[in-house]
Enzyme design. Structure first.
Site, short mmCIF file in Angstrom:
data_model
loop_
_atom_site.label_atom_id
_atom_site.label_comp_id
_atom_site.label_asym_id
_atom_site.label_seq_id
_atom_site.Cartn_x
_atom_site.Cartn_y
_atom_site.Cartn_z
N GLU A 1 -18.67 -15.82 0.45
CA GLU A 1 -19.41 -16.64 1.63
C GLU A 1 -19.92 -17.90 0.93
OE1 GLU A 1 -20.17 -12.52 4.21
OE2 GLU A 1 -21.87 -14.12 3.70
N CYS B 1 -25.72 -22.94 0.39
CA CYS B 1 -25.96 -21.68 -0.15
C CYS B 1 -24.35 -21.21 -0.70
CB CYS B 1 -26.51 -20.74 0.69
SG CYS B 1 -26.98 -19.22 0.09
N CYS C 1 -21.80 -7.11 -5.23
CA CYS C 1 -22.92 -7.56 -6.28
C CYS C 1 -23.22 -6.00 -6.79
CB CYS C 1 -24.32 -8.08 -5.55
SG CYS C 1 -25.49 -8.09 -6.69
N CYS D 1 -29.52 -3.98 -4.21
CA CYS D 1 -30.66 -3.70 -3.30
C CYS D 1 -30.42 -3.22 -1.95
CB CYS D 1 -31.06 -5.29 -3.34
SG CYS D 1 -31.39 -6.06 -4.84
N CYS E 1 -29.89 -5.43 1.36
CA CYS E 1 -28.81 -6.44 1.43
C CYS E 1 -27.38 -6.10 1.67
CB CYS E 1 -28.82 -7.20 -0.17
SG CYS E 1 -27.89 -8.16 -0.48
N CYS F 1 -27.28 -13.11 3.50
CA CYS F 1 -26.53 -12.82 2.06
C CYS F 1 -25.33 -11.85 2.32
CB CYS F 1 -27.64 -12.36 1.00
SG CYS F 1 -27.14 -11.89 -0.39
N1 SAH Z 1 -28.74 -11.86 -6.03
C1 SAH Z 1 -29.80 -13.02 -6.27
C2 SAH Z 1 -29.40 -14.16 -5.14
C3 SAH Z 1 -28.47 -13.80 -4.01
S1 SAH Z 1 -29.54 -12.93 -2.80
C4 SAH Z 1 -31.02 -12.57 -5.74
O1 SAH Z 1 -30.99 -11.44 -5.11
O2 SAH Z 1 -31.80 -13.22 -5.91
C5 SAH Z 1 -30.49 -14.16 -2.09
C6 SAH Z 1 -31.75 -13.90 -1.54
O3 SAH Z 1 -31.60 -13.09 -0.14
C7 SAH Z 1 -32.56 -13.07 -2.19
O4 SAH Z 1 -33.89 -13.52 -2.40
C8 SAH Z 1 -32.40 -11.55 -1.63
O5 SAH Z 1 -33.53 -10.67 -1.99
C9 SAH Z 1 -32.24 -11.90 -0.14
N2 SAH Z 1 -31.91 -10.95 0.83
C10 SAH Z 1 -30.79 -10.35 0.58
N3 SAH Z 1 -30.66 -9.54 1.64
C11 SAH Z 1 -31.73 -9.72 2.57
C12 SAH Z 1 -31.92 -9.43 3.81
N4 SAH Z 1 -31.18 -8.65 4.45
N5 SAH Z 1 -33.06 -10.11 4.39
C13 SAH Z 1 -33.62 -10.99 3.84
N6 SAH Z 1 -33.32 -11.54 2.67
C14 SAH Z 1 -32.37 -11.00 1.77
FE1 SF4 Z 2 -27.18 -8.65 -5.15
FE2 SF4 Z 2 -28.16 -8.84 -2.56
FE3 SF4 Z 2 -29.76 -7.66 -4.79
FE4 SF4 Z 2 -29.29 -10.49 -4.82
S1 SF4 Z 2 -30.34 -9.32 -2.95
S2 SF4 Z 2 -29.09 -8.92 -6.34
S3 SF4 Z 2 -27.10 -10.20 -3.78
S4 SF4 Z 2 -27.74 -6.98 -3.97
#
Ligand code: SAH
Ligand code: SF4
Length: 350
Positions: free
Chosen positions: A93, A106, A113, A117, A120, A343
């Protein structure tokens, strides 16, 4: 052998191939400039090259790996999201956000991944594979071409799409370097931001490389118990170690660092978390200024996480508490919520 994706190759590699065909270095320049200045995405467009060479290029290289599967525009048309498919069917994406004069793109570095998390959508998909440097580059060129048709340009690139860029370090940095080359796309390093979930050894490596690229760290919690429950990577690299690596980064580069914080109602939006965060960030203080910026965003909904975004009142109180401690912070606008621009949110549903 399958034809190589042309964006996977730097100038030296292209020069080697063209030289082996008996071509001059002048042709390498023409090819490079066609791809990265003219933004041509097919060998037929290289009418400045002899037909025979164009045919050879068509046989040796692919000019596209990304197939557009879905393009969505937000109601206000300020955010456009594209779901691509790679030749092996993996989803990728990219999102373009317009804001006044800014055109922020972006991009993704992995399909899925491995970091898991819980909030996410990409994390919920699991890890599929790393993208190659060329597949990362191609996302930028794709949007650069679309904007070019309207006489516009990408102004900023944030590496905040699917995947953990520091888990695919070499390809991510190679992509940025390729887009950074002066006689090509010439996109300044300062206009890139890499966001990481906090892979400490990679942050140290990045610090040692003394690059001009901006660094953002996803924090989301100020104590280990809470952070580990949201971000499993915290069990390996706990907050104190992570912030120590951030301190070294700030000290050695003199650059500010950004921290990302997605506000989740009743989970990480308490005054206590704001206070703990503010206390911990004091280690980044230099000459009276805390060299960081906290970017607060409201949680985007994702299929397998049953929590809500904080209310505006709670978000305001959280920010006020951080500000009271002298930490610069702002709320990042939640863009494209109606097109699931967060994301991995589109791919995660497939
Ligand atoms: N993996 C990297 C970059 C991709 S995620 C990282 O985690 O930093 C980009 C950003 O989106 C990160 O700050 C992540 O914590 C945030 N993110 C992921 N899922 C989200 C959600 N459901 N709501 C808000 N931010 C989110
Ligand atoms: Fe991976 Fe999503 Fe965590 Fe970023 S926020 S490290 S994309 S699982």
């Amino acid at each position: 052998m399958k034809p190589a994706l042309i964006y996977d190759l730097g100038q030296p590699e292209l020069a080697e191939i063209l030289t082996s065909w008996g071509e001059s270095t002048y042709r390498v320049k023409q090819l490079w400039q066609g791809v990265y200045l003219q933004l041509w995405d097919s060998p037929e467009l290289f009418t400045n090259l002899p037909l025979g060479l164009r045919q050879k290029l068509a046989e040796a290289f692919r000019f596209s790996h990304l197939q557009t599967e879905t393009t969505l525009s937000s109601r206000d048309r300020e955010t456009v999201k594209t779901l691509f498919r790679l030749p092996d069917n993996q989803p990728v994406e990219a999102v373009l956000m317009r804001y006044e004069r800014r055109r922020t793109l972006c991009i993704s570095t992995q399909a899925g991944c491995a970091m898991g998390c819980v909030f996410c959508a990409t994390g919920q998909m699991g890890f599929r594979r790393n993208l190659t440097s060329g597949e990362i580059v191609e996302q930028v060129l794709y949007y650069a071409r679309r904007l070019h048709q309207k006489s516009e340009q990408v102004t900023n690139v944030v590496v905040m799409g699917m995947g953990e860029p520091f888990h695919n370090y070499d390809a991510t940095l190679a992509a940025i370097d390729r887009l950074n080359e002066r006689d090509g796309f010439n996109f300044g390093a300062r206009r890139f931001t890499i966001s990481t979930a906090g892979l400490v050894p990679a942050i140290r490596r990045f610090t040692a490389e003394k690059r001009q690229i901006n660094l953002a760290v996803s924090l989301h919690a100020a104590d280990d118990e809470l952070r580990s429950s949201l971000m499993p990577v915290n069990r390996k690299y706990p907050i104190s170690e992570l912030l120590e690596a951030c301190r070294e980064y700030v000290e050695q580069t003199g650059r500010r660092i950004s921290f990302e914080w997605a506000l989740i109602q009743g989970v990480n939006d308490t005054i206590e978390q704001a206070r703990k965060l503010s206390e911990r960030l004091q280690i980044l203080k230099r000459q009276g200024t805390v060299l960081c910026h906290v970017n607060v965003i409201l949680l985007n909904p994702s299929p397998h996480y049953n929590q809500q975004a904080s209310s505006h009142e709670r978000a305001d109180a959280f920010l006020a508490e951080i500000r009271r401690h002298g930490i610069p912070c702002s709320v990042r606008l939640r863009r494209g919520i109606d097109i699931q621009a967060g994301c991995g949110q589109l791919a995660g549903q497939l």
